[in-house]
Design a protein around this motif. Structure first.
Motif, PDB file in Angstrom:
ATOM      1  N   ASN A 104       2.610   1.714  -3.462  1.00  0.00           N
ATOM      2  CA  ASN A 104       1.698   1.911  -4.508  1.00  0.00           C
ATOM      3  C   ASN A 104       1.473   3.609  -4.322  1.00  0.00           C
ATOM      4  OD1 ASN A 104       1.321  -0.310  -6.019  1.00  0.00           O
ATOM      5  ND2 ASN A 104      -0.295  -1.027  -4.289  1.00  0.00           N
ATOM      6  N   LEU A 105       1.151   3.954  -3.076  1.00  0.00           N
ATOM      7  CA  LEU A 105       0.958   5.506  -2.774  1.00  0.00           C
ATOM      8  C   LEU A 105       2.244   6.311  -3.308  1.00  0.00           C
ATOM      9  CD1 LEU A 105      -0.969   5.208   0.479  1.00  0.00           C
ATOM     10  CD2 LEU A 105      -1.857   6.169  -1.665  1.00  0.00           C
ATOM     11  N   MET A 130      -3.245  -5.104  -0.513  1.00  0.00           N
ATOM     12  CA  MET A 130      -2.151  -4.347  -0.491  1.00  0.00           C
ATOM     13  C   MET A 130      -1.596  -4.106   0.861  1.00  0.00           C
ATOM     14  SD  MET A 130      -2.766  -0.766  -2.492  1.00  0.00           S
ATOM     15  CE  MET A 130      -4.105  -0.134  -1.582  1.00  0.00           C
ATOM     16  N   GLU A 131      -1.935  -5.075   1.726  1.00  0.00           N
ATOM     17  CA  GLU A 131      -1.362  -5.262   3.110  1.00  0.00           C
ATOM     18  C   GLU A 131      -0.145  -5.793   3.243  1.00  0.00           C
ATOM     19  OE1 GLU A 131      -4.792  -5.296   2.545  1.00  0.00           O
ATOM     20  OE2 GLU A 131      -4.923  -3.172   3.089  1.00  0.00           O
ATOM     21  N   TYR A 158      -3.414   1.055  -8.967  1.00  0.00           N
ATOM     22  CA  TYR A 158      -3.992   0.357  -7.569  1.00  0.00           C
ATOM     23  C   TYR A 158      -5.226   0.584  -7.232  1.00  0.00           C
ATOM     24  CZ  TYR A 158      -3.288   4.555  -4.636  1.00  0.00           C
ATOM     25  OH  TYR A 158      -3.787   5.642  -3.917  1.00  0.00           O
ATOM     26  N   LYS A 159      -5.947   1.682  -7.533  1.00  0.00           N
ATOM     27  CA  LYS A 159      -7.188   2.009  -7.155  1.00  0.00           C
ATOM     28  C   LYS A 159      -8.262   1.077  -7.889  1.00  0.00           C
ATOM     29  CE  LYS A 159      -6.452   6.632  -5.656  1.00  0.00           C
ATOM     30  NZ  LYS A 159      -7.126   7.962  -5.763  1.00  0.00           N
ATOM     31  N   LYS A 205       0.849  -1.156  -0.025  1.00  0.00           N
ATOM     32  CA  LYS A 205       0.051  -0.005  -0.003  1.00  0.00           C
ATOM     33  C   LYS A 205       0.837   1.296   0.137  1.00  0.00           C
ATOM     34  CE  LYS A 205      -3.919   2.336   2.584  1.00  0.00           C
ATOM     35  NZ  LYS A 205      -4.647   2.318   3.751  1.00  0.00           N
ATOM     36  N   ASP A 206       1.590   1.271   0.887  1.00  0.00           N
ATOM     37  CA  ASP A 206       2.824   2.377   0.785  1.00  0.00           C
ATOM     38  C   ASP A 206       3.421   2.529  -0.500  1.00  0.00           C
ATOM     39  OD1 ASP A 206       1.973   2.823   3.497  1.00  0.00           O
ATOM     40  OD2 ASP A 206       3.543   1.636   4.219  1.00  0.00           O
ATOM     41  N   PRO A 249     -10.474  -3.513  -0.492  1.00  0.00           N
ATOM     42  CA  PRO A 249     -10.339  -3.816   0.898  1.00  0.00           C
ATOM     43  C   PRO A 249     -10.747  -5.067   1.127  1.00  0.00           C
ATOM     44  CG  PRO A 249     -12.012  -2.445   0.624  1.00  0.00           C
ATOM     45  CD  PRO A 249     -11.406  -2.372  -0.580  1.00  0.00           C
ATOM     46  N   THR A 299      -7.012  -3.249  -6.451  1.00  0.00           N
ATOM     47  CA  THR A 299      -6.834  -3.749  -5.320  1.00  0.00           C
ATOM     48  C   THR A 299      -8.313  -3.290  -4.744  1.00  0.00           C
ATOM     49  OG1 THR A 299      -6.065  -1.752  -4.228  1.00  0.00           O
ATOM     50  CG2 THR A 299      -4.489  -3.096  -5.108  1.00  0.00           C
TER      51      THR A 299
END
Length: 444
Positions: free
Chosen positions: A104-105, A121-122, A301-302, A101-102, A307, A305
């Protein structure tokens, strides 16, 4: 270097470690959180000197005991962040404990992206690649297949740099090493300028999607679908590159689809089904009709991925792509004729062939079938029956998901299996990185 617990010689134990799904636990002699690669090297040397095994663990998203140990458990989360971007080469180098996640951001802020990714993404980048995490793709492969270089701490505490040009035989295997060859400290990924994907989600019947599977795969860059057991209903997703602009789902519809239906109500439905199994077929029929068709456009990534807050246990097998429809139809027949009650959808994805020694897509065009059961629900009968079907088609189980296969089986389905075990003999002859799982899947 942060350390909890004491050396194994004292008999003192740390608190138990549990994976995300709660189906695997271990009590290591000590836990080490190195703040530098040098501290990690020293931790490996010290463990070997104390006669302890060493395993690194990320966020625990594997369903197997690949990272479990009663020796030294390495937590690499302090080794995180982007170390460098080479725009000319089209690469980014990132520390192994970085969470996807980090990454990708951070990449998006730099106007960059991975070409493909899974839907969670975790995970840490090292955990995801070491077990073969993948998304779905006609041409773009798993996260491990996007690696262009890596650094690895070996059993003697040395730091090995690997790429196609430097230590190429190690690079060929260590991109997906299941933790058997050493501890990855940094990874260099191929990246590309940020792009847009248009996602089209659409309900479709089981008979139609299986009859048209080859067509959907050929016509879409990324195609996947979910079949709801006890029904003839599926939900399909097609992701393809577009010129944009971004047109994400509206806030309200996104919340309804991704939070309320896919997590909130789905959690409640699974809890009810666990308590009252006879209600599951009716719940499945309702759930399979709850998601509506929608189309939206956003950065990768949006779109890739989503939740995942409903906890489950999972088995996934990689099959030759030309065998997947037959295997899926056999799975549906088995479920329909059995007394099993399955509340989780079955997921089908694809991947192109790659050249990684123990990749589930190594050397062949691949399709994946993943079966799930809600956390706390008995899964053995379902998984055993599914695994019997998958292995009859030459399936390769995901290294981080539940399976019962052993080294003898893997030697049959991986033509380069002996290449990997020979490299392991060279890099870790004393089996510093061994545990029960690796002994089963790779042999002694």
């Amino acid at each position: 270097m942060a350390t909890t617990g004491t050396a194994g010689k004292s008999g003192t134990r740390t608190a138990a470690w549990h994976n995300w799904a709660g189906n695997v636990s271990a009590t290591p002699a000590r836990v080490v959180a190195p703040a530098s690669v040098g501290e990690l090297q020293e931790a490996v040397r010290r463990a070997a000197g104390d006669g302890l095994k060493v395993k690194a663990v990320g966020t625990g998203h594997s369903f197997t005991s690949a990272a479990a140990t009663d020796g030294v458990l390495i937590r690499p989360q302090a080794l995180a962040g982007i170390q460098g971007i080479d725009r000319e080469a089209g690469t980014v180098t990132v520390a192994a404990g970085t969470v996807l996640k980090d990454l990708n951001l951070a990449l998006a802020k730099e106007g960059l992206s991975l070409a493909n990714m899974g839907d969670i993404m975790e995970q840490t980048v090292s955990g995801a690649t070491s077990t073969g995490t993948h998304g779905t793709g006609r041409d773009s492969a798993s996260i491990a297949a996007q690696i262009r270089g890596l650094e690895l701490v070996t059993a003697d505490g040395q730091l090995l740099t690997c790429s196609e040009k430097e230590n190429p035989e190690v690079f060929a295997a260590a991109r997906l090493g299941i933790g058997a060859l050493g501890i990855v400290t940094a990874i260099t990924f191929a990246v590309e300028p940020l792009f847009f994907l248009t996602a089209r989600e659409e309900p479709m019947s089981f008979d139609r999607v299986t009859a048209e599977f080859d067509e959907h795969h050929a016509e879409n860059e990324h195609f996947e679908f979910y079949w709801f057991p006890h029904t003839g209903n599926c939900n399909t997703k097609r992701n393809n590159r577009s010129q944009g602009p971004a047109a994400p789902p509206g806030a309200v519809s996104a919340w309804i689809e991704d939070e309320l239906l896919s997590n909130g109500i789905f959690q409640a439905a699974n809890s009810f089904g666990r308590a009252v199994p006879s209600a599951i077929p009716s719940i499945a029929r309702i759930a399979s009709r709850a998601l509506s068709a929608r189309t939206y456009t956003d950065i990768p990534y949006k779109v890739f991925t989503s939740p995942r807050r409903v906890r489950f246990v999972e088995m996934e097998y990689a099959l030759p792509r030309e065998r997947v429809v037959e295997a899926l139809r056999e799975l549906k027949t088995m479920v329909d004729r059995s007394g099993l009650r399955i509340s989780f959808p079955v997921e089908v994805r694809t991947a192109p062939a790659d050249d990684i020694t123990l990749s589930t897509a190594s050397g062949r065009e691949t399709a994946y079938i993943a079966v799930h059961m809600y956390k706390g629900t008995p899964y053995q009968a379902y998984f055993t029956a599914a695994e019997r079907i998958f292995t009859a088609h030459g399936g390769r189980p995901h290294w981080g998901k539940v399976h019962t296969r052993d080294a003898e089986y893997f030697a049959q389905v991986y033509p380069r299996f002996g290449e990997f075990t020979a490299l392991r003999d060279r890099l870790d002859p004393e089996r510093v990185f061994a545990n029960d799982y690796l002994r089963r899947v790779l042999g002694d």
